[in-house]
Design an enzyme around this catalytic site. Sequence first.
Site, PDB file in Angstrom:
ATOM      1  N   LYS A 152      31.309  49.267  70.039  1.00 61.51           N
ATOM      2  CA  LYS A 152      31.406  47.800  70.042  1.00 61.51           C
ATOM      3  C   LYS A 152      32.870  47.399  69.903  1.00 61.51           C
ATOM      4  O   LYS A 152      33.463  47.466  68.833  1.00 61.51           O
ATOM      5  CB  LYS A 152      30.610  47.185  68.882  1.00 61.51           C
ATOM      6  CG  LYS A 152      30.429  45.684  69.092  1.00 61.51           C
ATOM      7  CD  LYS A 152      30.400  44.886  67.816  1.00 61.51           C
ATOM      8  CE  LYS A 152      31.734  44.492  67.279  1.00 61.51           C
ATOM      9  NZ  LYS A 152      32.591  43.633  68.118  1.00 61.51           N
ATOM     10  N   GLU A 191      35.311  41.245  70.105  1.00 67.32           N
ATOM     11  CA  GLU A 191      34.931  40.244  71.102  1.00 67.32           C
ATOM     12  C   GLU A 191      36.157  39.643  71.787  1.00 67.32           C
ATOM     13  O   GLU A 191      36.091  39.233  72.946  1.00 67.32           O
ATOM     14  CB  GLU A 191      34.125  39.134  70.409  1.00 67.32           C
ATOM     15  CG  GLU A 191      33.038  38.611  71.287  1.00 67.32           C
ATOM     16  CD  GLU A 191      32.318  37.422  70.667  1.00 67.32           C
ATOM     17  OE1 GLU A 191      31.450  36.881  71.328  1.00 67.32           O
ATOM     18  OE2 GLU A 191      32.648  37.034  69.534  1.00 67.32           O
ATOM     19  N   GLY A 216      39.324  47.966  61.102  1.00 67.02           N
ATOM     20  CA  GLY A 216      39.407  46.514  60.990  1.00 67.02           C
ATOM     21  C   GLY A 216      39.836  46.133  59.593  1.00 67.02           C
ATOM     22  O   GLY A 216      40.520  46.895  58.901  1.00 67.02           O
ATOM     23  N   GLU A 275      38.010  43.699  54.179  1.00 60.36           N
ATOM     24  CA  GLU A 275      36.860  42.880  53.785  1.00 60.36           C
ATOM     25  C   GLU A 275      35.590  43.281  54.569  1.00 60.36           C
ATOM     26  O   GLU A 275      34.528  43.498  53.990  1.00 60.36           O
ATOM     27  CB  GLU A 275      37.209  41.423  54.073  1.00 60.36           C
ATOM     28  CG  GLU A 275      36.270  40.415  53.494  1.00 60.36           C
ATOM     29  CD  GLU A 275      36.595  39.033  54.073  1.00 60.36           C
ATOM     30  OE1 GLU A 275      37.775  38.739  54.324  1.00 60.36           O
ATOM     31  OE2 GLU A 275      35.630  38.271  54.272  1.00 60.36           O
ATOM     32  N   GLY A 298      35.219  46.083  56.199  1.00 56.50           N
ATOM     33  CA  GLY A 298      34.974  47.487  55.866  1.00 56.50           C
ATOM     34  C   GLY A 298      34.108  47.631  54.624  1.00 56.50           C
ATOM     35  O   GLY A 298      33.198  48.464  54.559  1.00 56.50           O
ATOM     36  N   GLU A 302      38.941  52.731  58.701  1.00 61.70           N
ATOM     37  CA  GLU A 302      40.403  52.643  58.808  1.00 61.70           C
ATOM     38  C   GLU A 302      40.714  51.163  58.646  1.00 61.70           C
ATOM     39  O   GLU A 302      40.395  50.357  59.514  1.00 61.70           O
ATOM     40  CB  GLU A 302      40.843  53.193  60.157  1.00 61.70           C
ATOM     41  CG  GLU A 302      42.299  53.597  60.169  1.00 61.70           C
ATOM     42  CD  GLU A 302      43.187  52.444  60.562  1.00 61.70           C
ATOM     43  OE1 GLU A 302      43.728  51.792  59.625  1.00 61.70           O
ATOM     44  OE2 GLU A 302      43.320  52.178  61.756  1.00 61.70           O
ATOM     45  N   CYS A 336      48.040  47.629  61.440  1.00 66.10           N
ATOM     46  CA  CYS A 336      47.689  48.029  60.074  1.00 66.10           C
ATOM     47  C   CYS A 336      48.779  48.902  59.466  1.00 66.10           C
ATOM     48  O   CYS A 336      48.870  49.016  58.256  1.00 66.10           O
ATOM     49  CB  CYS A 336      46.352  48.743  60.063  1.00 66.10           C
ATOM     50  SG  CYS A 336      46.205  50.006  61.307  1.00 66.10           S
ATOM     51  N   GLU A 346      47.735  41.404  53.387  1.00 71.41           N
ATOM     52  CA  GLU A 346      48.069  41.835  54.744  1.00 71.41           C
ATOM     53  C   GLU A 346      48.192  40.584  55.613  1.00 71.41           C
ATOM     54  O   GLU A 346      47.200  39.878  55.830  1.00 71.41           O
ATOM     55  CB  GLU A 346      46.970  42.756  55.285  1.00 71.41           C
ATOM     56  CG  GLU A 346      47.303  43.299  56.659  1.00 71.41           C
ATOM     57  CD  GLU A 346      46.266  44.285  57.188  1.00 71.41           C
ATOM     58  OE1 GLU A 346      45.073  43.984  57.121  1.00 71.41           O
ATOM     59  OE2 GLU A 346      46.678  45.347  57.691  1.00 71.41           O
TER      60      GLU A 346
HETATM   61  P1  NDP Z   1      37.513  42.288  61.520  1.00 72.17           P
HETATM   62  O1  NDP Z   1      37.537  43.321  60.469  1.00 72.17           O
HETATM   63  O2  NDP Z   1      36.651  41.114  61.341  1.00 72.17           O
HETATM   64  O3  NDP Z   1      37.110  42.925  62.954  1.00 72.17           O
HETATM   65  C1  NDP Z   1      37.144  44.287  63.295  1.00 72.17           C
HETATM   66  C2  NDP Z   1      35.889  44.652  64.079  1.00 72.17           C
HETATM   67  O4  NDP Z   1      34.742  44.523  63.234  1.00 72.17           O
HETATM   68  C3  NDP Z   1      35.612  43.740  65.283  1.00 72.17           C
HETATM   69  O5  NDP Z   1      35.031  44.510  66.321  1.00 72.17           O
HETATM   70  C4  NDP Z   1      34.614  42.762  64.714  1.00 72.17           C
HETATM   71  O6  NDP Z   1      33.841  42.141  65.707  1.00 72.17           O
HETATM   72  C5  NDP Z   1      33.784  43.677  63.846  1.00 72.17           C
HETATM   73  N1  NDP Z   1      33.017  43.001  62.790  1.00 72.17           N
HETATM   74  C6  NDP Z   1      33.281  41.820  62.185  1.00 72.17           C
HETATM   75  N2  NDP Z   1      32.318  41.543  61.271  1.00 72.17           N
HETATM   76  C7  NDP Z   1      31.435  42.567  61.302  1.00 72.17           C
HETATM   77  C8  NDP Z   1      30.229  42.853  60.594  1.00 72.17           C
HETATM   78  N3  NDP Z   1      29.763  42.035  59.653  1.00 72.17           N
HETATM   79  N4  NDP Z   1      29.586  43.991  60.872  1.00 72.17           N
HETATM   80  C9  NDP Z   1      30.061  44.846  61.796  1.00 72.17           C
HETATM   81  N5  NDP Z   1      31.177  44.623  62.516  1.00 72.17           N
HETATM   82  C10 NDP Z   1      31.876  43.505  62.260  1.00 72.17           C
HETATM   83  O7  NDP Z   1      38.976  41.824  61.770  1.00 72.17           O
HETATM   84  P2  NDP Z   1      39.428  40.415  62.396  1.00 72.17           P
HETATM   85  O8  NDP Z   1      39.467  40.599  63.844  1.00 72.17           O
HETATM   86  O9  NDP Z   1      38.616  39.278  61.899  1.00 72.17           O
HETATM   87  O10 NDP Z   1      40.859  40.285  61.777  1.00 72.17           O
HETATM   88  C11 NDP Z   1      40.997  39.730  60.460  1.00 72.17           C
HETATM   89  C12 NDP Z   1      42.022  40.500  59.701  1.00 72.17           C
HETATM   90  O11 NDP Z   1      41.637  41.852  59.602  1.00 72.17           O
HETATM   91  C13 NDP Z   1      43.385  40.556  60.341  1.00 72.17           C
HETATM   92  O12 NDP Z   1      44.119  39.423  60.110  1.00 72.17           O
HETATM   93  C14 NDP Z   1      43.936  41.794  59.677  1.00 72.17           C
HETATM   94  O13 NDP Z   1      44.428  41.465  58.411  1.00 72.17           O
HETATM   95  C15 NDP Z   1      42.761  42.693  59.556  1.00 72.17           C
HETATM   96  N6  NDP Z   1      42.649  43.684  60.648  1.00 72.17           N
HETATM   97  C16 NDP Z   1      43.046  44.941  60.419  1.00 72.17           C
HETATM   98  C17 NDP Z   1      43.007  45.874  61.427  1.00 72.17           C
HETATM   99  C18 NDP Z   1      43.450  47.241  61.226  1.00 72.17           C
HETATM  100  O14 NDP Z   1      43.874  47.883  62.176  1.00 72.17           O
HETATM  101  N7  NDP Z   1      43.341  47.781  60.038  1.00 72.17           N
HETATM  102  C19 NDP Z   1      42.548  45.521  62.775  1.00 72.17           C
HETATM  103  C20 NDP Z   1      42.097  44.161  62.907  1.00 72.17           C
HETATM  104  C21 NDP Z   1      42.164  43.298  61.869  1.00 72.17           C
HETATM  105  P3  NDP Z   1      34.279  40.769  66.427  1.00 72.17           P
HETATM  106  O15 NDP Z   1      35.734  40.600  66.191  1.00 72.17           O
HETATM  107  O16 NDP Z   1      33.938  41.026  67.850  1.00 72.17           O
HETATM  108  O17 NDP Z   1      33.448  39.694  65.820  1.00 72.17           O
END
Ligand code: NDP
Length: 452
Positions: free
Chosen positions: A152, A155, A205, A208, A210, A227, A261, A354
């Site tokens: 997945k 989006e 991601g 939170e 995670g 991660e 990250c 972050e």
């Molecule tokens: P998210 O953690 O929300 O998104 C990462 C992935 O998880 C996306 O594919 C998202 O889907 C999916 N996701 C979101 N909610 C759920 C859930 N409840 N269950 C399963 N999967 C889920 O990151 P954001 O895109 O909202 O970014 C927010 C913040 O996260 C950033 O500002 C940054 O601080 C941090 N981040 C860190 C990353 C890293 O590399 N460590 C990468 C991205 C973000 P979808 O987006 O399609 O809804």
Amino acid sequence: MIEVVEPATAQVMAEIPRAGVEETDTAVAAAKAAYPGWRAVKPGDRAAMLLRISEGVAARLEELARLEARNAGKPISDARGEIGMVAECFRYYAGAPERNLGQQIPVAGGVDVTFREPLGVVGLITPWNFPLVIASWKVAPALAAGNTVVLKPAELTPLTAVELERIALEAGLPEGVLNVIPGPGSVAGSRLVEHPDVAKIAFTGSTEVGRRIAAAAAQTIKRVTLELGGKSANVIFADADLDAAAAAAPAAMFGNAGQDCCARSRILVERAGLDDLLAALERAVTSIVVGDPLAEETEMGPLISADQREAVRSYVPEDAPVAIRGSAPDGPGFWFAPTVLSPVSNSDRAATEEIFGPVACVIPFADEAEAVAIANDTIYGLSGSVWTRDGAKALRVARAIETGVVSINSNSSVRVTTPFGGFKQSGVGRELGPDALEHYTDVKNVFYSTEG
Ligand code: NDP
């Protein structure tokens, strides 16, 4: 439908079907049906298919790089590097099926051997900052170990993952082995996490989300690798080559517009070198070329979305101690100029959270002990750097920092051949290198009696 937006123009660049619960269940069922056949494929044949995926990605490198650059708003030169790494990742893990070794353990009365068995259907959830390359870090070892996959993508950036599925089919991967479901995390992502037929979730991601995934996965005792976020320290001692440290720092803070990250967003500088470092940093930051991701000279693009820009802006209020500010285009697109805050206390919000944008903090320190204490005063522990000409001090500090990846006199974090992952709340498990395979297999112990 998902309307995919181009961050540099704020215009819709594509519309693709949005996967919900039903599509997720269909993908998991396809992956489950394909699993017995895939794990039975001869190791050499599985290796050959992974190599062909690598070749398929390499053959379409420029096209995929342009798609990624437009969709994620990243400079085309960076996007080429990332797609190159995708090809390299599949090539590297093509070596794994034939080297998936177990052990032979001395026991009484027989022979004891271990096997590294695949897990079954694995669910991979990836972010928008490095869309295809982070997907490849998960897909390649998962397939190499004999698992089938439901991926997945975020989006906001699903387009290159959809292309990868096509390339994999063209490479001869059987139907159902790799399934891509572009859909919202709160629907498709959480369905994958709770699905009883998914054996493991690998997630990149926010910390939170995670945390939520780890809690939900506990219901079905899924294996989970995470991660997550980072707030990494770039520790610069006064005896370092300050020009080299200052020249390298902008890419480590503002690469991918800081949406990384591994961003070294806390620059810890020994007081004796502070003035020289700030002067060199100003020259480097103000010369960063921010603009059209597809222009060859661009070094930094826009942020991913209007929401992300608002979130980043909140860390630079009117009274913020802005020491250095670069430039950014006006007009449509989610632009934000590279910004350095100084001086900052390690307890300020900009230093503890972050930011995930082009905003970094300079934090002075007095000596080695204080540098280590500040570097470790965070919930995160993903990456970091140490700059000094004193080799013993470099190794002492590298060992003392509570983080998964450290580089000395360099800001590099990630290589296909070396393990990557976080300490503390930056995550669980390791991606890349030999370590990743462990997280896509379970150990089976078999005892064979030799007694008559
Ligand atoms: P998210 O953690 O929300 O998104 C990462 C992935 O998880 C996306 O594919 C998202 O889907 C999916 N996701 C979101 N909610 C759920 C859930 N409840 N269950 C399963 N999967 C889920 O990151 P954001 O895109 O909202 O970014 C927010 C913040 O996260 C950033 O500002 C940054 O601080 C941090 N981040 C860190 C990353 C890293 O590399 N460590 C990468 C991205 C973000 P979808 O987006 O399609 O809804």
